[in-house]
Design a protein around this motif. Structure first.
Motif, short mmCIF file in Angstrom:
data_model
loop_
_atom_site.label_atom_id
_atom_site.label_comp_id
_atom_site.label_asym_id
_atom_site.label_seq_id
_atom_site.Cartn_x
_atom_site.Cartn_y
_atom_site.Cartn_z
N LEU A 137 -15.81 37.82 -42.36
CA LEU A 137 -15.28 36.56 -41.82
C LEU A 137 -14.10 36.05 -42.64
N SER A 138 -14.17 36.24 -43.95
CA SER A 138 -13.07 35.84 -44.81
C SER A 138 -11.81 36.65 -44.51
N GLN A 139 -11.99 37.96 -44.32
CA GLN A 139 -10.86 38.81 -43.96
C GLN A 139 -10.31 38.45 -42.59
N LEU A 140 -11.21 38.10 -41.66
CA LEU A 140 -10.77 37.69 -40.33
C LEU A 140 -9.93 36.41 -40.41
N GLY A 141 -10.40 35.47 -41.23
CA GLY A 141 -9.65 34.23 -41.41
C GLY A 141 -8.27 34.48 -41.98
N GLY A 188 -5.48 32.15 -53.78
CA GLY A 188 -6.22 33.39 -54.03
C GLY A 188 -7.55 33.44 -53.31
N ALA A 189 -7.89 32.37 -52.58
CA ALA A 189 -9.13 32.37 -51.80
C ALA A 189 -9.02 33.39 -50.67
N GLY A 190 -10.12 34.07 -50.39
CA GLY A 190 -10.13 35.03 -49.30
C GLY A 190 -9.72 36.43 -49.69
N GLU A 191 -9.34 36.63 -50.94
CA GLU A 191 -8.95 37.97 -51.39
C GLU A 191 -10.20 38.83 -51.60
N VAL A 192 -10.17 40.04 -51.09
CA VAL A 192 -11.33 40.93 -51.21
C VAL A 192 -11.49 41.37 -52.66
N TYR A 193 -10.40 41.82 -53.26
CA TYR A 193 -10.43 42.24 -54.66
C TYR A 193 -9.48 41.33 -55.43
N ARG A 194 -10.04 40.28 -56.01
CA ARG A 194 -9.22 39.28 -56.69
C ARG A 194 -8.90 39.75 -58.10
N ARG A 195 -7.63 40.09 -58.31
CA ARG A 195 -7.21 40.59 -59.62
C ARG A 195 -6.89 39.45 -60.59
N LYS A 196 -6.49 38.33 -60.06
CA LYS A 196 -6.21 37.15 -60.88
C LYS A 196 -7.13 36.02 -60.44
N TYR A 226 -16.09 17.97 -52.50
CA TYR A 226 -17.53 18.23 -52.54
C TYR A 226 -18.00 18.84 -51.22
N TYR A 227 -18.96 19.77 -51.33
CA TYR A 227 -19.56 20.42 -50.16
C TYR A 227 -18.50 21.05 -49.24
N ILE A 228 -17.49 21.64 -49.86
CA ILE A 228 -16.38 22.21 -49.09
C ILE A 228 -16.87 23.34 -48.19
N ARG A 229 -17.68 24.24 -48.73
CA ARG A 229 -18.12 25.38 -47.94
C ARG A 229 -18.92 24.94 -46.73
N ILE A 230 -19.84 24.00 -46.92
CA ILE A 230 -20.65 23.51 -45.80
C ILE A 230 -19.78 22.80 -44.77
N ALA A 231 -18.85 21.96 -45.25
CA ALA A 231 -17.96 21.23 -44.34
C ALA A 231 -17.11 22.21 -43.54
N ALA A 232 -16.61 23.24 -44.20
CA ALA A 232 -15.78 24.24 -43.51
C ALA A 232 -16.60 25.02 -42.50
N GLN A 233 -17.85 25.32 -42.83
CA GLN A 233 -18.71 26.03 -41.89
C GLN A 233 -18.99 25.19 -40.64
N LEU A 252 -12.40 29.22 -46.22
CA LEU A 252 -13.12 28.23 -47.03
C LEU A 252 -14.63 28.28 -46.78
N ALA A 253 -15.02 28.62 -45.55
CA ALA A 253 -16.45 28.67 -45.22
C ALA A 253 -17.16 29.83 -45.91
N THR A 254 -16.41 30.87 -46.28
CA THR A 254 -17.03 32.05 -46.86
C THR A 254 -16.64 32.29 -48.32
N ASP A 255 -15.50 31.68 -48.73
CA ASP A 255 -15.03 31.89 -50.10
C ASP A 255 -14.47 30.60 -50.68
N GLY A 256 -15.05 29.49 -50.27
CA GLY A 256 -14.54 28.20 -50.71
C GLY A 256 -15.07 27.80 -52.08
#
Length: 255
Positions: A13-17, A124-132, A196-203, A251-255
């Motif tokens: 879902l993060s990659q789709l976003g 950098g949110a949503g990166e599969v392989y976060r190098r930084k 606060y509660y960013i992931r839940i709010a985004a979902q 944000l819903a998956t990697d927030g």
């Protein structure tokens, strides 16, 4: 055979976003070209003076191309956010086209939300392989822009008869349900603004927004024929909400 795990689903879902958001520039440019072609038949001007319009579209396509291929995605996402802010400001101060106040709120609030989405991507949110390590300051700033967008949605539902009617045409419960939606959007706005509660709010918002795109934005007959919104301007606004949906998936998956 075991199904996909929760982590794998969130990664997908993060990659789709990210896929949706990074391609936003292509649709935005295409819909703008079609909109200005529509206006040319009626001898109406584009939002931005020529030849700056061509530069504007060139920069948008360049940023979208590099983001899509994953080349310095953080840098070009930041560049896309700055570019969209400048072009939106230029269109606003140019005043080449007159829009009603209610339509201005719809247009510019969604542009702010897309800018916020690009800032989230630049963090950098949503990166599969976060190098930084991700930039929390950029992500927080992007979330604030999304919160402002939700405040504008609440304002429109309270003060714009056009927006109110669009929702009342498709919801059960009439005014009561509309008030509950205003409260929900207001609470979600506070979550994004406070951090606060960013992931839940985004979902929650990512669940609601597709229905808004389908039932409210997708009611072309209402907006184009009843409210006189140009067809390709409405298609452009639909593209904005799809882009916002992409940012919410991140944000819903990697927030």
């Amino acid at each position: 055979m075991a199904g996909p795990s929760r982590k794998q689903m969130f990664r997908f879902l993060s990659q789709l976003g990210a896929f949706i958001l990074t391609r936003f520039g292509f649709w935005n440019c295409f819909s703008m070209l079609m909109l200005f072609a529509e206006r040319a038949d009626l001898k109406r001007k584009p939002d931005i003076h020529l030849p700056y319009l061509y530069v504007d579209m060139g920069v948008a396509v360049l940023c979208a191309s590099f983001m899509s291929f994953g080349v310095k995605r953080r840098w070009f996402a930041l560049a896309a956010a700055v570019h969209l802010a400048v072009s939106t400001y230029a269109a606003y101060v140019g005043e080449q086209v007159h829009y009603g106040d209610w339509l201005k709120v719809r247009m510019y609030s969604r542009a702010l939300a897309i800018i916020g989405g690009f800032l989230v991507l630049a963090s950098g949110a949503g990166e599969v392989y976060r190098r930084k390590a991700r930039s929390r300051s950029l992500q927080s700033t992007g979330q604030i822009f999304l919160g402002i967008y939700l405040i504008c949605v609440v304002y429109s539902l309270q003060h714009s008869k056009e927006d109110r009617q669009a929702y009342l045409n498709h919801i059960f419960g009439g005014e009561l349900t509309l008030v509950l939606l205003e409260v929900l959007f207001g609470v979600l706005a506070l979550a994004f603004l406070s951090g606060y509660y960013i992931r839940i709010a985004a979902q929650i918002l990512a669940t609601i927004l597709p229905l808004v795109i389908l039932l409210i934005d997708g009611n072309i007959g209402y907006w184009h024929h009843s409210r006189k919104v140009e067809f390709w301007n409405q298609m452009k606004l639909i593209g904005h909400n799809v882009g916002i949906f992409g940012a919410l998936l991140i944000l819903a998956t990697d927030g």
